[in-house]
Motif scaffolding. Sequence first.
Motif, PDB file in Angstrom:
ATOM      1  N   ARG A   1      12.566  -4.409  -0.353  1.00 16.89           N
ATOM      2  CA  ARG A   1      11.914  -3.155  -0.715  1.00 16.89           C
ATOM      3  C   ARG A   1      12.357  -2.774  -2.129  1.00 16.89           C
TER       4      ARG A   1
ATOM      5  N   SER B   1       0.842  -1.192   0.000  1.00 24.99           N
ATOM      6  CA  SER B   1       0.000   0.000   0.000  1.00 24.99           C
ATOM      7  C   SER B   1       0.877   1.243   0.000  1.00 24.99           C
ATOM      8  N   TRP B   2       0.245   2.382  -0.288  1.00 21.21           N
ATOM      9  CA  TRP B   2       1.000   3.623  -0.427  1.00 21.21           C
ATOM     10  C   TRP B   2       1.707   4.014   0.860  1.00 21.21           C
ATOM     11  N   ARG B   3       1.140   3.642   2.011  1.00 22.75           N
ATOM     12  CA  ARG B   3       1.765   4.051   3.277  1.00 22.75           C
ATOM     13  C   ARG B   3       3.079   3.317   3.540  1.00 22.75           C
ATOM     14  N   HIS B   4       3.323   2.203   2.828  1.00 21.47           N
ATOM     15  CA  HIS B   4       4.580   1.481   2.984  1.00 21.47           C
ATOM     16  C   HIS B   4       5.673   2.003   2.060  1.00 21.47           C
ATOM     17  N   ARG B   5       5.317   3.008   1.244  1.00 24.37           N
ATOM     18  CA  ARG B   5       6.318   3.588   0.353  1.00 24.37           C
ATOM     19  C   ARG B   5       7.446   4.233   1.159  1.00 24.37           C
ATOM     20  N   PHE B   6       7.088   4.820   2.295  1.00 22.26           N
ATOM     21  CA  PHE B   6       8.066   5.498   3.134  1.00 22.26           C
ATOM     22  C   PHE B   6       8.178   4.764   4.477  1.00 22.26           C
ATOM     23  N   SER B   7       9.352   4.757   5.016  1.00 22.56           N
ATOM     24  CA  SER B   7       9.616   4.097   6.292  1.00 22.56           C
ATOM     25  C   SER B   7      10.288   5.089   7.239  1.00 22.56           C
TER      26      SER B   7
END
Length: 708
Positions: free
Chosen positions: A515, A12-18
Amino acid sequence: MPKDAFALTGMSWRHRFSFQRSLAELLGKRWMEAMVPCLLLVSVLTYFGVTADGFLTLDNASTLSQNFAELGLVALGMTIVLIGGGIDLSVGAVFGVVNGFALIAFRLLDWPVPLVVAAAIALGALLGSVNGVLIAYAKTRPFITTLVTLLAYRTVAEYIDTMYSPRMATTTRIDPIWDMLGAGRLAGLTTQFVLLVVVALVVHVLLSRSRWGWRITAIGSSRTSARRAGMNLPAITFSTYAVAGALAGAAGLLTASRLEQSSASTGLGMEFAVLTAVVIGGVSLAGGRGTAMRALIGALTVAAISQGLTLQAQPRPLYSAVLAVILLVFAAADLKWGKNRGKAIQKIYMAPGRFRLRASPDIYQQGGVWELNDRLTGAQAIGLGELDGPEDVVLDERGRLYCGDRRGWLWRFDGPDSPAELVARVGGHPLGLVIDKDGNIAMCVAGMGLYGITPEGQVTPLATDVKRTWYRINDDSAIRLADDLDVAADGKIYFSDASTRFDGDEYFLDLIESRPNGRLLRYDPDTGQTTVVLRNYAFPNGICVSHDGASVLINSSNLYRIDRFHLAGPKAGQLEPFAENLPGIPDNINRASDGGYWVAFAGMRTPVWDLAISMPKFRRRMVKELPFDEWLVPNLNTSCVIKITEAGQVVESLWDGQQKDHAVITSMREHDGYLYLGGLTNDRLGRIALPQHEIPARAGSERVVSAP
């Protein structure tokens, strides 16, 4: 504009950034060391701006800039000494002595101001040189030595106060140059502040851009290594104390011109304030680390605290107590951070993602396309005993074989039974190979980029970096893991950069993190420019231009799939699946003579690893708590080559059932009825004859036709 391939991961889009990964990358930045001092400075200015009447006025800013300039000059000298691995506790006493001397020379001796300036700085350098001689040449301890000279110089300052202060109090002299030093302005700024800026820039350049500065840092980091490198340790160490004394003398001169008075207490305790300032600024007490600009941040903080407490009419001992607490906290933090910074970053640098994978095909089904066989067993060995990890193999029009190995060498064989000939020593770890439009070898070199090698062995870097992505924390301009490549009909080279976060010898870390850290790059030999075509791709490995030249096939080792990126036609610029849910880890891909494609599996999927891929917390804990040799990693020791049609259908698989000679197959190349095998950990190349029904009459060196 590069195309974003993140959607292929299924995340999902929220996993694009960590946040964890961003924090690790931030902590790894050198400029992050200035963040804590900056935050402290902002907090101090905000606090006194609210609580101290008059703190935010122009008059106070002028006074603060003068105090800051004088403290900052001494702090710059202390920074130089600390970076070189020493310490100077006598700077406050040198400041006091030169302050008194400057007033004597100006008021009582009537020296010209330029002579007073030169003599004051020279006296400071002389007093600092005493420390330098004792420490650098007599080999005394810096702490004890400068503590003794502090007491000696403080005695001199008291003598000056006793003998000359009464006479100076009754003597006056007016000089415009002297007044300019003490109370003048340049472009609306106080003279002291302007002089500090100039000196700070000079010190910054010397420390970061000159051999003298580099050698100081080297000595402070490791005296033994610096000595073995042939550096003159005594001379360089001596120079740091002489410069520190000169800067302390300059500060004492500015104070004399500003206050027009001297006393035995001038500069008393300054060494404590200066030490606090440089430690706040991140200058390491252990040596080898620090910058001029960060030292000034600390100096401004200390000057602001002093000025703020003065405006609040607080007792002077409170100032010393505040500095003591700050020095204690930051010194402890410096020691802790210096020891554990690398460990802290290492523990959080890897931020595992979660890929959504379908169940792997059953390769044990009898009679299916994946049925195990021994077609690769007994392959003819080429270069046995001479090669070490030939990851890829390519043949030129004369049928000569080329391969690299992990020693950074490029080899050539005139034939399968010929001895190896060393063509070039490239360095790095050579991976993918291809013959370009001019007949030269283009090579992906892990850790270095894309290189070109002529048949005569001349090595030329073609692409080592690309334009940096502006919003990335880590600098992704370097090509860290150039993996595989192919040449299009127009001569442009498409190649994979498997990871922008990990180097070639750390490729397995990218597999564990799972990733989309990779990208597809394009090198144009006509312009020499390299551009990013695809970004956020999950470990792009093998690259192959399609038979018609209208698209590029890309192997994703992390997603067990092959994708097609269209270069021409109505779908130009689009990315679409070519072969999904493969049972193995696709490595290199090359064209077959019958219009299909050969794909090497570097390893096979396992239920355990497929489960681990869906459990990022498990992988994060594994990396943190288990030693490296106990990590769960993908299977990378099963030999397999498959053939796939232009429509993406797997039609056959070739296995080495014994896994003795070719435990890992990372590449294959078809040429004149034979299939040549390369392996990242093998000690040879392999060659097998293909059945006649698989070799069309047009078989030979693979070529690409122009895209429609």
